[in-house]
Write a protein that holds these residues in place. Structure first.
Motif, PDB file in Angstrom:
ATOM      1  N   GLY A  65     -34.834  32.796 -32.534  1.00  0.00           N
ATOM      2  CA  GLY A  65     -34.726  32.730 -33.992  1.00  0.00           C
ATOM      3  C   GLY A  65     -34.300  31.360 -34.456  1.00  0.00           C
ATOM      4  N   ALA A  66     -33.646  31.335 -35.602  1.00  0.00           N
ATOM      5  CA  ALA A  66     -33.394  30.059 -36.268  1.00  0.00           C
ATOM      6  C   ALA A  66     -32.409  29.166 -35.524  1.00  0.00           C
ATOM      7  N   GLY A  67     -31.479  29.746 -34.745  1.00  0.00           N
ATOM      8  CA  GLY A  67     -30.510  28.924 -34.001  1.00  0.00           C
ATOM      9  C   GLY A  67     -29.334  28.509 -34.875  1.00  0.00           C
ATOM     10  N   GLU A  80     -40.306  29.696 -32.181  1.00  0.00           N
ATOM     11  CA  GLU A  80     -39.624  29.673 -33.475  1.00  0.00           C
ATOM     12  C   GLU A  80     -39.597  28.231 -34.012  1.00  0.00           C
ATOM     13  N   HIS A  81     -39.501  28.082 -35.278  1.00  0.00           N
ATOM     14  CA  HIS A  81     -39.555  26.813 -36.019  1.00  0.00           C
ATOM     15  C   HIS A  81     -40.951  26.182 -35.969  1.00  0.00           C
ATOM     16  N   ALA A  82     -41.521  25.981 -34.761  1.00  0.00           N
ATOM     17  CA  ALA A  82     -42.856  25.365 -34.698  1.00  0.00           C
ATOM     18  C   ALA A  82     -43.872  26.226 -35.450  1.00  0.00           C
ATOM     19  N   SER A 142     -27.819  30.749 -41.092  1.00  0.00           N
ATOM     20  CA  SER A 142     -28.769  31.121 -42.133  1.00  0.00           C
ATOM     21  C   SER A 142     -30.129  30.512 -41.807  1.00  0.00           C
ATOM     22  N   THR A 143     -31.132  31.378 -41.720  1.00  0.00           N
ATOM     23  CA  THR A 143     -32.484  30.906 -41.407  1.00  0.00           C
ATOM     24  C   THR A 143     -32.946  29.883 -42.437  1.00  0.00           C
ATOM     25  N   LYS A 144     -32.662  30.172 -43.697  1.00  0.00           N
ATOM     26  CA  LYS A 144     -33.081  29.263 -44.775  1.00  0.00           C
ATOM     27  C   LYS A 144     -32.548  27.848 -44.520  1.00  0.00           C
ATOM     28  N   SER A 195     -28.507  36.405 -37.294  1.00  0.00           N
ATOM     29  CA  SER A 195     -28.253  36.087 -35.888  1.00  0.00           C
ATOM     30  C   SER A 195     -29.495  35.844 -35.055  1.00  0.00           C
ATOM     31  N   GLY A 196     -30.643  35.678 -35.696  1.00  0.00           N
ATOM     32  CA  GLY A 196     -31.843  35.330 -34.939  1.00  0.00           C
ATOM     33  C   GLY A 196     -32.621  36.511 -34.393  1.00  0.00           C
ATOM     34  N   LEU A 197     -32.177  37.737 -34.719  1.00  0.00           N
ATOM     35  CA  LEU A 197     -32.904  38.912 -34.222  1.00  0.00           C
ATOM     36  C   LEU A 197     -33.792  39.529 -35.305  1.00  0.00           C
ATOM     37  N   GLY A 198     -34.007  38.770 -36.375  1.00  0.00           N
ATOM     38  CA  GLY A 198     -34.949  39.248 -37.395  1.00  0.00           C
ATOM     39  C   GLY A 198     -34.417  40.368 -38.266  1.00  0.00           C
ATOM     40  N   SER A 199     -33.096  40.339 -38.556  1.00  0.00           N
ATOM     41  CA  SER A 199     -32.543  41.397 -39.414  1.00  0.00           C
ATOM     42  C   SER A 199     -33.164  41.348 -40.804  1.00  0.00           C
ATOM     43  N   GLY A 232     -36.057  44.920 -34.809  1.00  0.00           N
ATOM     44  CA  GLY A 232     -35.822  43.479 -34.755  1.00  0.00           C
ATOM     45  C   GLY A 232     -36.692  42.866 -33.676  1.00  0.00           C
ATOM     46  N   LYS A 233     -36.452  41.608 -33.372  1.00  0.00           N
ATOM     47  CA  LYS A 233     -37.337  40.892 -32.448  1.00  0.00           C
ATOM     48  C   LYS A 233     -36.626  39.755 -31.730  1.00  0.00           C
ATOM     49  N   VAL A 234     -37.207  39.339 -30.613  1.00  0.00           N
ATOM     50  CA  VAL A 234     -36.813  38.051 -30.015  1.00  0.00           C
ATOM     51  C   VAL A 234     -38.071  37.195 -29.865  1.00  0.00           C
ATOM     52  N   TYR A 235     -37.876  35.892 -29.938  1.00  0.00           N
ATOM     53  CA  TYR A 235     -38.994  34.974 -29.680  1.00  0.00           C
ATOM     54  C   TYR A 235     -38.996  34.593 -28.203  1.00  0.00           C
ATOM     55  N   LEU A 236     -40.130  34.815 -27.522  1.00  0.00           N
ATOM     56  CA  LEU A 236     -40.279  34.211 -26.188  1.00  0.00           C
ATOM     57  C   LEU A 236     -40.535  32.718 -26.364  1.00  0.00           C
ATOM     58  N   ASN A 248     -39.528  28.628 -47.016  1.00  0.00           N
ATOM     59  CA  ASN A 248     -40.622  28.461 -46.067  1.00  0.00           C
ATOM     60  C   ASN A 248     -40.412  29.493 -44.962  1.00  0.00           C
ATOM     61  N   ALA A 249     -41.435  30.246 -44.648  1.00  0.00           N
ATOM     62  CA  ALA A 249     -41.289  31.253 -43.585  1.00  0.00           C
ATOM     63  C   ALA A 249     -42.640  31.507 -42.961  1.00  0.00           C
ATOM     64  N   SER A 250     -42.647  31.719 -41.651  1.00  0.00           N
ATOM     65  CA  SER A 250     -43.892  32.092 -40.979  1.00  0.00           C
ATOM     66  C   SER A 250     -44.075  33.610 -41.120  1.00  0.00           C
ATOM     67  N   PRO A 251     -45.288  34.108 -40.827  1.00  0.00           N
ATOM     68  CA  PRO A 251     -45.488  35.566 -40.902  1.00  0.00           C
ATOM     69  C   PRO A 251     -44.953  36.309 -39.684  1.00  0.00           C
ATOM     70  N   THR A 252     -44.363  35.595 -38.713  1.00  0.00           N
ATOM     71  CA  THR A 252     -44.051  36.193 -37.405  1.00  0.00           C
ATOM     72  C   THR A 252     -43.141  37.409 -37.484  1.00  0.00           C
ATOM     73  N   ASP A 253     -41.940  37.223 -38.045  1.00  0.00           N
ATOM     74  CA  ASP A 253     -40.929  38.284 -37.970  1.00  0.00           C
ATOM     75  C   ASP A 253     -41.387  39.553 -38.681  1.00  0.00           C
ATOM     76  N   THR A 254     -41.962  39.393 -39.864  1.00  0.00           N
ATOM     77  CA  THR A 254     -42.387  40.564 -40.628  1.00  0.00           C
ATOM     78  C   THR A 254     -43.593  41.234 -39.962  1.00  0.00           C
TER      79      THR A 254
HETATM   80  C1  LIG Z   1     -37.014  29.794 -37.547  1.00  0.00           C
HETATM   81  C2  LIG Z   1     -38.099  30.856 -37.736  1.00  0.00           C
HETATM   82  O1  LIG Z   1     -39.233  30.466 -36.940  1.00  0.00           O
HETATM   83  C3  LIG Z   1     -37.629  32.223 -37.220  1.00  0.00           C
HETATM   84  C4  LIG Z   1     -36.399  32.757 -37.892  1.00  0.00           C
HETATM   85  O2  LIG Z   1     -35.985  33.998 -37.320  1.00  0.00           O
HETATM   86  P1  LIG Z   1     -34.595  34.635 -37.738  1.00  0.00           P
HETATM   87  O3  LIG Z   1     -34.588  34.829 -39.225  1.00  0.00           O
HETATM   88  O4  LIG Z   1     -33.512  33.682 -37.310  1.00  0.00           O
HETATM   89  O5  LIG Z   1     -34.508  35.940 -37.017  1.00  0.00           O
HETATM   90  C5  LIG Z   1     -38.500  30.898 -39.199  1.00  0.00           C
HETATM   91  C6  LIG Z   1     -39.799  31.638 -39.488  1.00  0.00           C
HETATM   92  O6  LIG Z   1     -40.653  31.782 -38.583  1.00  0.00           O
HETATM   93  O7  LIG Z   1     -39.978  32.035 -40.644  1.00  0.00           O
END
Ligand SMILES: C[C@@](O)(CCOP(=O)(O)O)CC(=O)O
Ligand SMILES: Nc1ncnc2c1ncn2[C@@H]1O[C@H](COP(=O)(O)OP(=O)(O)O)[C@@H](O)[C@H]1O
Ligand SMILES: [Mg+2]
Length: 305
Positions: free
Chosen positions: A258-260, A15-17, A173-175, A90-94, A8-12, A133-139
């Motif tokens: 993550g998504a918050g 996220e969203h931007a 839900s991230t979506k 929960s924002g940890l990229g499960s 999993g991951k955390v964003y420093l 809509n999703a960024s490539p970050t988490d994957t």
């Molecule tokens: C909100 C976003 O920037 C991160 C979402 O992360 P997570 O699914 O909440 O772990 C969406 C994305 O980058 O696809």
């Protein structure tokens, strides 16, 4: 049976931007999702969410993985078992971890010879299909490990301080959250676009700070990022309580990851105060997890049978 795992991951920052092409810095953590696969007469997916066949309602990410992998190989029946240390939604990229570990497990089982770049790309396509809509970050970070800057796909130095995660136990839900930000951005473009662009600037400034190991300055920027995440409506009372509890007990910084909406916050700790921060989070009603940045992305755990 073949078993693979992905972190999993955390964003420093970012996220969203990052969904709108701004820069983000994202950090793989030592909590992983493990996926075991073996050929079978039918498709069975087993996880904490239940035991299903190909099922886009209950197992959307893994069902899309099977469909996508059919572009590379002939998958008839397969038995997939998922075990995860990551809280779901929960924002940890499960979602990214389960997607990437499943792709790699099937890649090995069917000898598809996908590269890590192929896995990250396929994982991103699947997150886009499920989330809209999703960024490539988490994957990408779940595949490659370490600390990555997106959209540059650049590896930065590891973050060498303890990371404390606080879970509100409120599912998000991230979506849905990504959809809310899209609506706010289209309702108030002149207000929201500059906020997203300011969030992106923090990663640009922080790239050098990561190389220097200047976590105090990184922390100041992370705290600003938290304020801007609140401004775009992805905060919550529970998240704010945990953020202030962590800061009040000596964290370098604390923000949503993550998504918050619910889910988790992340704090950077000093060498000696991770336990104090964890206790403050628990005393405020959250669940605390002390973890670390990991260099290891998706990996083969075992090949047997
Ligand atoms: C909100 C976003 O920037 C991160 C979402 O992360 P997570 O699914 O909440 O772990 C969406 C994305 O980058 O696809
Ligand atoms: N252990 C798991 N087993 C099966 N599916 C999972 C698992 N963990 C996550 N998922 C999938 O990912 C979804 C949550 O993803 P998302 O809303 O992006 O939140 P996050 O990635 O922040 O945890 C779940 O609803 C489920 O479809
Ligand atoms: Mg996700």
């Amino acid at each position: 049976m073949i078993t693979c795992s992905a972190p999993g991951k955390v964003y420093l920052f970012g996220e969203h931007a990052v969904v709108y092409g701004e820069s983000a810095i994202c950090c793989a953590i030592e909590l992983r999702t493990k996926v075991s696969v073996e050929k079978s007469d039918e498709i069975i997916i087993e996880s904490v969410l239940g035991r299903t066949g190909l099922d886009h309602d209950n197992h959307p990410y893994v069902s899309y993985v099977i469909e996508k992998m059919r572009q590379f190989t002939d998958i008839q029946g397969v038995h997939i078992v998922i075990e995860s240390q990551l809280p779901v939604g929960s924002g940890l990229g499960s979602s990214a971890a389960v997607t990437v570990a499943s792709i790699q497990a099937l890649n090995h089982l069917y000898e598809c010879e996908l590269s890590l770049e192929d896995i990250a790309k396929t994982g991103h396509e699947i997150e886009r299909m499920v989330q809209g809509n999703a960024s490539p970050t988490d994957t990408y970070v779940s595949t490659m490990g370490g600390v990555v800057m997106i959209p540059q796909r650049k590896k930065l130095d590891l973050i060498n301080c303890p990371i404390v995660v606080g879970n509100t136990h409120k599912f998000s839900s991230t979506k849905e959250l990504v959809g809310n930000v899209a609506k706010l951005r289209s309702d108030f473009p002149s207000v929201v676009e500059p906020i997203l662009s300011n969030i992106g600037q923090m990663s640009i400034l922080a790239e050098r700070l990561v190389a220097e190991g200047d976590y105090e300055t990184i922390g100041k920027l992370m705290n600003i990022n938290q304020g801007l995440l609140d401004a775009i409506g992805v905060g919550s009372a529970e998240l704010s309580s945990l953020v202030y509890a962590a800061r009040g007990s000596g964290a370098i910084s604390a923000k949503i990851t993550g998504a918050g909406g619910g889910g988790c916050m992340v704090a950077l700790a000093r060498e000696n105060n991770a336990q104090d921060i964890a206790k403050a989070i628990e005393d405020t009603g959250g669940e605390a997890i002390i973890t670390k940045n990991t260099a290891e992305g998706v990996r083969l755990e075992s090949l047997h049978g």
